[in-house]
Design a protein around this motif. Structure first.
Motif, PDB file in Angstrom:
ATOM      1  N   SER A 108      -4.692   4.791   5.659  1.00  0.00           N
ATOM      2  CA  SER A 108      -2.907   4.853   4.670  1.00  0.00           C
ATOM      3  C   SER A 108      -1.896   4.945   6.034  1.00  0.00           C
ATOM      4  N   PHE A 116       1.628  -0.395  -2.360  1.00  0.00           N
ATOM      5  CA  PHE A 116       0.603   0.378  -2.918  1.00  0.00           C
ATOM      6  C   PHE A 116       0.872   0.928  -4.420  1.00  0.00           C
ATOM      7  N   ASP A 118       1.249   4.012  -4.011  1.00  0.00           N
ATOM      8  CA  ASP A 118       0.218   5.349  -4.628  1.00  0.00           C
ATOM      9  C   ASP A 118       0.085   6.415  -3.389  1.00  0.00           C
ATOM     10  N   LEU A 121      -3.189   7.557  -1.434  1.00  0.00           N
ATOM     11  CA  LEU A 121      -3.834   6.308  -1.022  1.00  0.00           C
ATOM     12  C   LEU A 121      -4.506   6.902   0.424  1.00  0.00           C
ATOM     13  N   LEU A 124      -7.753   2.812   3.336  1.00  0.00           N
ATOM     14  CA  LEU A 124      -7.351   1.243   2.809  1.00  0.00           C
ATOM     15  C   LEU A 124      -8.977   0.236   3.116  1.00  0.00           C
ATOM     16  N   ASN A 146      -7.116  -2.448  -1.626  1.00  0.00           N
ATOM     17  CA  ASN A 146      -7.413  -0.938  -2.285  1.00  0.00           C
ATOM     18  C   ASN A 146      -8.785  -0.769  -3.019  1.00  0.00           C
ATOM     19  N   ARG A 213      -2.747  -0.921 -11.755  1.00  0.00           N
ATOM     20  CA  ARG A 213      -2.761  -0.594  -9.729  1.00  0.00           C
ATOM     21  C   ARG A 213      -2.526  -1.407  -9.901  1.00  0.00           C
TER      22      ARG A 213
END
Length: 243
Positions: A108, A116, A118, A121, A124, A146, A213
């Motif tokens: 990522s 995303f 997030d 993370l 991916l 994800n 999410r």
């Protein structure tokens, strides 16, 4: 068609009626200006206007020195729904095929982490795939997934099933976000979609949420001459979308 209509409009209606009924299929040559003049008893200028307007509206294609032909209408894809492109193509009685250009796990980065929502993370899944209708490229799918939502995503054979079908079976969809823009294709997109550099494309950028999410972020690129995006919704009296 009524006698009160302008003559050019009567000619347009005649041609459109034959196209919409299926009597004149895509690729069929339509009557020339001279033939329309003789059939309808109109001037050449009137015949020219009818053909010119139908060409501008996307129903006909004129080839200088050859003739005027019924144009293949671009396929439609829903803008606001998650639709399986293989099913859309099958519903039109056509054959879907796909070419997987890339399928891998990637690291990522800050931009993707923001997409995303997030920043934790680290990795991916990434997929680049060309979808074809009767062997003609109609969509380039550039998708990030994800791994927490669909951990087995990369295990699938995407020449046999579509990414959309896989993701819908893996997790429920709670929310969708769409952005559509007109774009000129990059050199790589031109190559994959078999189009020229001046062919305009429609770019649909979509984010999908599952259980709160972000599950996937995808950009779908369509050659504008081969595909159209549409949306239809019930609205309130003020034109806002009904809930």
């Amino acid at each position: 068609m009524t006698d009160a209509q302008p003559l050019y409009a009567r000619v347009k209606d005649h041609i459109l009626a034959n196209i919409r009924s299926g009597a004149w299929e895509a690729g069929r040559r339509v009557p020339s200006e001279n033939e329309l003049v003789e059939s309808f008893g109109i001037s050449r200028m009137t015949a020219n206007r009818a053909l010119r307007e139908l060409t501008a509206e996307g129903f006909l294609s004129r080839v200088p020195g050859v003739g005027t032909f019924v144009r293949e209408q671009p396929a439609l894809s829903s803008l606001m729904e998650l639709r399986n492109i293989a099913e859309e193509i099958a519903q039109r009685g056509h054959r879907h095929s796909s070419r997987v250009m890339s399928k891998r796990e990637i690291e990522s980065n800050p931009a993707l982490a923001e997409e995303f929502e997030d920043r934790s993370l680290k990795h991916l899944f990434h997929l680049l795939i060309v979808h074809e209708e009767n062997g003609v490229p109609v969509q380039l799918e550039d998708r990030y997934v994800n791994p927490l939502v669909a951990p087995g995503f990369l295990d699938h054979d995407f020449t046999r099933t579509t990414p959309t079908a896989v993701l819908l079976s893996a997790a429920p969809v709670d929310e969708l976000e769409h952005t559509v823009e007109a774009v000129l294709p990059s050199l790589e997109q031109q190559r994959l979609l078999a189009i020229g550099g001046l062919e305009p494309c429609l770019g649909l950028h979509r984010r999908s949420w599952s259980l709160g999410r972000v599950a996937t972020v995808v950009t779908l690129t369509y050659p504008a001459s081969r595909y159209a995006l549409y949306s239809r919704h019930r609205t309130t009296a003020r034109g806002t979308v009904s809930q």
